[in-house]
Motif scaffolding. Structure first.
Motif, PDB file in Angstrom:
ATOM      1  N   LEU A  47      -9.758  -0.608   3.303  1.00 45.08           N
ATOM      2  CA  LEU A  47      -9.087   0.288   4.249  1.00 45.08           C
ATOM      3  C   LEU A  47     -10.077   1.270   4.870  1.00 45.08           C
ATOM      4  O   LEU A  47      -9.976   1.590   6.058  1.00 45.08           O
ATOM      5  CB  LEU A  47      -7.957   1.049   3.553  1.00 45.08           C
TER       6      LEU A  47
ATOM      7  N   LEU B 206       3.671   5.731  -1.318  1.00 47.63           N
ATOM      8  CA  LEU B 206       3.457   4.305  -1.536  1.00 47.63           C
ATOM      9  C   LEU B 206       2.861   3.994  -2.903  1.00 47.63           C
ATOM     10  O   LEU B 206       3.133   2.964  -3.489  1.00 47.63           O
ATOM     11  CB  LEU B 206       2.542   3.739  -0.452  1.00 47.63           C
ATOM     12  N   TYR B 207       1.999   4.867  -3.396  1.00 50.88           N
ATOM     13  CA  TYR B 207       1.323   4.581  -4.662  1.00 50.88           C
ATOM     14  C   TYR B 207       1.810   5.540  -5.729  1.00 50.88           C
ATOM     15  O   TYR B 207       1.858   6.739  -5.503  1.00 50.88           O
ATOM     16  CB  TYR B 207      -0.176   4.765  -4.519  1.00 50.88           C
ATOM     17  N   ARG B 208       2.115   5.018  -6.925  1.00 46.72           N
ATOM     18  CA  ARG B 208       2.366   5.943  -8.012  1.00 46.72           C
ATOM     19  C   ARG B 208       1.008   6.320  -8.599  1.00 46.72           C
ATOM     20  O   ARG B 208       0.013   5.671  -8.364  1.00 46.72           O
ATOM     21  CB  ARG B 208       3.250   5.327  -9.092  1.00 46.72           C
TER      22      ARG B 208
ATOM     23  N   ARG C 296       7.305  -1.763  -9.088  1.00 48.33           N
ATOM     24  CA  ARG C 296       6.177  -0.972  -9.561  1.00 48.33           C
ATOM     25  C   ARG C 296       4.936  -1.856  -9.690  1.00 48.33           C
ATOM     26  O   ARG C 296       3.840  -1.499  -9.274  1.00 48.33           O
ATOM     27  CB  ARG C 296       6.531  -0.362 -10.915  1.00 48.33           C
TER      28      ARG C 296
ATOM     29  N   GLU D 285       1.171  -1.739  -5.340  1.00 49.08           N
ATOM     30  CA  GLU D 285      -0.070  -1.609  -4.579  1.00 49.08           C
ATOM     31  C   GLU D 285      -0.184  -2.697  -3.518  1.00 49.08           C
ATOM     32  O   GLU D 285      -0.737  -2.461  -2.455  1.00 49.08           O
ATOM     33  CB  GLU D 285      -1.271  -1.651  -5.526  1.00 49.08           C
TER      34      GLU D 285
ATOM     35  N   ASP E 184      -8.965  -2.294  -2.348  1.00 46.40           N
ATOM     36  CA  ASP E 184      -8.104  -1.946  -1.216  1.00 46.40           C
ATOM     37  C   ASP E 184      -8.598  -0.684  -0.539  1.00 46.40           C
ATOM     38  O   ASP E 184      -8.630  -0.598   0.689  1.00 46.40           O
ATOM     39  CB  ASP E 184      -6.657  -1.740  -1.691  1.00 46.40           C
TER      40      ASP E 184
ATOM     41  N   ARG F 181       2.403  -4.008  -1.962  1.00 44.49           N
ATOM     42  CA  ARG F 181       3.337  -3.619  -0.915  1.00 44.49           C
ATOM     43  C   ARG F 181       2.734  -2.477  -0.091  1.00 44.49           C
ATOM     44  O   ARG F 181       2.773  -2.488   1.141  1.00 44.49           O
ATOM     45  CB  ARG F 181       4.652  -3.163  -1.560  1.00 44.49           C
ATOM     46  N   ALA F 182       2.120  -1.499  -0.797  1.00 44.44           N
ATOM     47  CA  ALA F 182       1.527  -0.358  -0.107  1.00 44.44           C
ATOM     48  C   ALA F 182       0.444  -0.825   0.859  1.00 44.44           C
ATOM     49  O   ALA F 182       0.393  -0.394   2.017  1.00 44.44           O
ATOM     50  CB  ALA F 182       0.943   0.615  -1.126  1.00 44.44           C
ATOM     51  N   MET F 183      -0.405  -1.721   0.391  1.00 46.52           N
ATOM     52  CA  MET F 183      -1.484  -2.229   1.243  1.00 46.52           C
ATOM     53  C   MET F 183      -0.894  -2.901   2.473  1.00 46.52           C
ATOM     54  O   MET F 183      -1.363  -2.682   3.594  1.00 46.52           O
ATOM     55  CB  MET F 183      -2.326  -3.230   0.441  1.00 46.52           C
TER      56      MET F 183
END
Lengths: 436, 410
Positions: A311, A387-389, B277, B281, A307, B283-285
């Motif tokens: 991106l 958005l990311y943990r 959780r 990733e 990803d 969802r974030a993308m």
């Protein structure tokens, strides 16, 4: 001259505020998006231990299934089994070497004021601390016998020492791990290698351990792995000893090999070891043992996510659109001012001077756009953090990246401005002046 | 003259005008092309992620929560403690059922093993499945749907130490795994599964669906449940009555931490949180890509507005002349609309190629499926609309110019 040009550029920007804002906004967005993805990308591909990354090697032995490689293309497993680590640890070829795995304990402080809590632990041989340059506040690692015998010693991290001993020098004090007494021998400074290169099985950006205990405790205390355990061979496992003797892989192994000669000697050693094991009926695959340095290890294990790469690619295309946009707007702007340009030319300005003047204006737009881009990148990184943990450590702008951002903004806007500035300077003054 | 003929007549002069001052138009066309490539590929990736996120896990996500149980005291009676905990949990008002498991769908951590449908099978005849080691309350607690056979009976359940063999296990398979092992109809009930050590495991039931714990696992629907739960690395799962979950979670935490000091209860989480959780990733993308699309549409749209405004200014005289010679306001607007349409179309043609190029790069570099061609026409239509909408304001402004302008010099 530059000051005058800057003054003219500023005046020109103010004269056409909407167009100027549009251009600054376009550069800013392009830079903002690019810097956000670039920051994540560079920090993901960060070298966590630059001073030693070319002498530290992950050790892989291909003990896997004869019918199917561990990973493609023909990758040996990323972990080792217990028996092989015992054999490798006997070698004195590497300057330092470590066998280790992730585990955990219920921690109780001596006075029992705090409720028991679970701490992530690394069960490791003593070289871990010197090999990976782990800094200590108090004390140090344990001595060699603890890697073989039952010695209930523990190295705490600063965080755990703060929690249990209020940050005081706890060397020599005891605490309970899984209801057994352990003596503190050292307290490490905060140490967060990013990515966590030495154990990529449990998340490349996972938090560091909270304490370390000696490798010699595995057998007597029957310590279990909190990380991945993988096997390919059906084996009768009816006891902890059966598990230790099985082909199941669950241990990470690293060796410090300071020069080519040592590395070759060590490669020969592990190959010889595997050949001997083959005679005993183990290791059914063709010889495929590997020593991989830190940077290559992170590549093999794909630390930078797909990803992040997708991106990054898309965001540079995005920047390209922003730049094309600016070329168009600058073209309109400079050609729209052709009357003024013609007047300057008629009064004796050379084409070069016109071009210089225009480029200073473009540079100013680029700089302002770069500053806006940095602000947007900061916002973007905040967004990424939301958005990311586990990405907290990945989303900090540092000075280097700051300069890169301004550099990209300036250079790309100047490239974008070159053609419009040249077009404007090339206009013949006479024809334009006639219509005035 | 109908509109189509008018449009066709317009195209000639517009094209001639475009070839005379092509830089601006070429720039916009290129922008449109790259924009199309980004949008189609981004939407494709977003669709891919959304599709994966929508796969049902089989679990009653809304009402289930779970926690890790970590015994640490030496000589601790783990089995007795687990049984007591589960009895207490099931007795709580608002709890539908509670169970002990090693893992469950969406957890991203668990185990898998290879099984065969006959004794003495060879390498290729073994097929991997997620291995769920559970008790008799698990199906009910997770909310799984039994479609054949029966659930586990209490007398089949054993607690097993981590390094030991199964003790008289029986199995329940998912439908997908049953169909794979016992083709074509997946009638598995009454048949036997064999593990790598040739232990025969009678199959007593089939559930409709239960995903494996890892969302990126190739065979996400291949799972098997076994009637031996694990004494270490165990997890409790609890199913609450609808609406009771959030009230129950802190209550359960308190109850369990007070009732026993030889074990710790860790990472209590609702299945909703675990799902969020696990798919975080993805969802974030999707969110980042949507933002990129929005931004790029704004940038390209403003670029078109900018170019059109410049053209309106540069062509004031021609517009005035046309108006003076009898052109209607609509004719002027149409001129700009057709011009924009021609430019975006040129961009779309290049962009279609670019989209596939970008997709080709991504397919070859990454583990992504190739772009579905359907996305191109949709993207092109979108680009047309964008071009026309963006040009509308400058075009209307142009149509408002007075014919008298033609007679004045700038």
């Amino acid at each position: 001259m530059l000051a005058h040009n800057l003054f003219l550029a500023w005046k020109s920007l103010r004269k056409n505020p909407v167009l100027s804002l549009l251009m600054i906004g376009a550069i800013g967005m392009g830079i903002g998006v690019c810097m956000t993805t670039l920051t994540v990308y560079t920090l993901m591909s960060n070298n966590p231990i630059p001073q030693k990354s070319d002498v530290l090697y992950a050790v892989q032995l291909d003990s896997w299934d004869p019918n199917e490689a561990w990973g493609e293309p023909n990758l040996p497993p990323s972990q080792l089994n217990w028996r092989d680590t015992q054999a490798l640890l006997k070698s004195d070829i590497p300057k330092r070497q470590v066998a280790m795995f992730r585990s955990g304990f219920a921690v109780q402080e001596p006075s029992n004021k705090l409720p028991a809590f679970i701490a992530e632990a690394r069960v490791t041989t003593r070289d871990f601390f010197e090999m990976f340059d782990v800094p200590f506040i108090y004390g140090g690692g344990w001595d060699a016998p603890a890697d073989r015998d039952q010695q209930q010693l523990v190295v705490l991290t600063k965080k755990t020492n703060d929690k249990v001993f209020g940050g005081t020098d706890s060397v020599g004090k005891t605490l309970k791990l899984d209801d057994r007494e352990f003596r503190v021998v050292g307290v490490t400074e905060d140490w967060k290698p990013t990515p966590k290169f030495y154990d990529l099985n449990n998340g490349s950006f996972a938090k560091p351990e909270e304490l370390y205990v000696p490798f010699g405790l595995i057998e007597p205390l029957q310590l279990k792995s909190f990380g991945n355990t993988n096997g390919w061979k059906p084996e009768q496992i009816n006891s902890f000893q059966d598990f230790l003797n099985a082909e199941e892989i669950w241990l990470q192994y690293w060796a410090e090999l300071p020069d080519t000669k040592t590395r070759e000697a060590y490669q020969a050693f592990i190959d010889q070891y595997v050949r001997e094991q083959k005679k005993l009926g183990r290791y059914p695959r063709p010889l495929n043992n590997r020593l991989t340095n830190v940077v290559d290890w992170m590549k093999v294990n794909e630390v930078v996510t797909e990803d992040a790469k997708v991106l990054l690619g898309l965001s540079f295309l995005f920047l390209a659109v922003c730049l094309l946009n600016i070329v168009g707007l600058l073209l309109s702007k400079f050609l729209g001012k052709s009357g003024e340009t013609a007047l300057r030319r008629a009064l004796g300005a050379t084409r070069l001077q016109i071009m210089q003047k225009n480029l200073v204006e473009v540079g100013l737009i680029g700089l302002l756009g770069g500053v806006l881009g940095l602000l947007l990148a900061l916002a973007g990184l905040q967004g990424v953090k939301q958005l990311y943990r586990n990405y907290e450590k990945l989303v900090q702008l540092n000075g280097e990246l700051l300069l890169v951002a301004l550099g990209i903004a300036l250079v790309s806007s100047l490239i974008a401005g070159l053609y419009p500035a040249w077009r404007a300077a090339r206009l013949a003054p006479a024809g334009l002046l006639k219509t005035q | 003259m109908n509109l189509f003929q008018k449009l066709a007549l317009d195209a000639g002069p517009i094209l001639r005008a475009l070839t005379r001052s092509r830089a601006g138009a070429v720039l916009i066309a290129l922008q449109c092309a790259i924009t199309l490539a980004i949008i189609t590929n981004a939407i494709f990736i977003i669709q891919d992620r959304l599709k994966k996120m929508a796969r049902p896990s089989g679990v009653d996500v809304e009402n289930v929560f779970s926690m890790s149980v970590i015994p640490f005291a030496p000589n601790f009676d783990t089995k007795g403690s687990i049984e007591a905990d589960l009895r207490a949990l099931r007795a709580l008002p608002g709890v539908v059922d509670a169970a002990v498991v090693n893992s469950f769908p969406l957890l991203q951590s668990g185990g898998s093993s290879m099984y065969a449908a006959k004794p003495g099978a060879k390498g290729e005849e073994y097929v991997g499945a997620a291995r769920y080691e559970v008790d008799a309350h698990t199906l009910n607690t997770l909310g799984l749907k039994l479609i054949a056979g029966r659930d586990f009976r209490e007398d089949e359940i054993r607690g097993r130490e981590i390094n030991s063999q199964y003790e008289n296990p029986v199995a329940i398979l998912t439908k997908a795994y049953a169909e794979k092992m016992f083709p074509p109809d997946g009638n598995a009930v009454g048949k036997t599964l064999y593990d790598g050590n040739q232990v025969a495991i009678p199959i007593v039931g089939v559930v409709e669906r239960a995903q494996a714990p890892w969302i990126s696992w190739g065979e996400l629907e291949y799972s098997a449940f076994f009637s031996n739960y694990r004494l270490s690395f165990a997890r409790y799962i609890v199913r609450a009555a609808p609406g009771e979950r959030d009230r129950l979670m802190p209550q359960v935490e308190k109850l369990l931490s007070e009732s026993n000091s030889g074990r710790l209860i860790e990472s209590m989480k609702s299945q909703t949180d675990i799902e969020a959780r696990t798919y975080g990733e993805y969802r974030a993308m999707a969110i980042i890509l949507v933002s990129v699309i929005v931004l790029i549409v704004i940038i390209t749209g403003l670029g078109i507005v900018g170019l059109a405004s410049f053209n309106v200014n540069a062509r004031k005289k021609q517009i005035g002349t046309r108006r003076a010679l009898g052109a209607q306001k609509g004719d002027i607007v149409r001129y700009f609309l057709v011009e924009s349409w021609l430019i975006t179309t040129a961009g779309a043609v290049i962009g279609a190629g670019l989209s596939f190029g970008l997709s080709y790069w991504m397919v070859n570099t990454f583990d992504l499926p190739p772009l579905d061609w359907h996305y191109i026409p949709v993207g092109v239509c979108f680009l047309w609309v964008l071009g026309l909408v963006a040009v509308l304001v400058p075009a209307r402004r142009a149509s408002q110019l007075a014919p008298a302008l033609a007679t004045r010099s700038v």
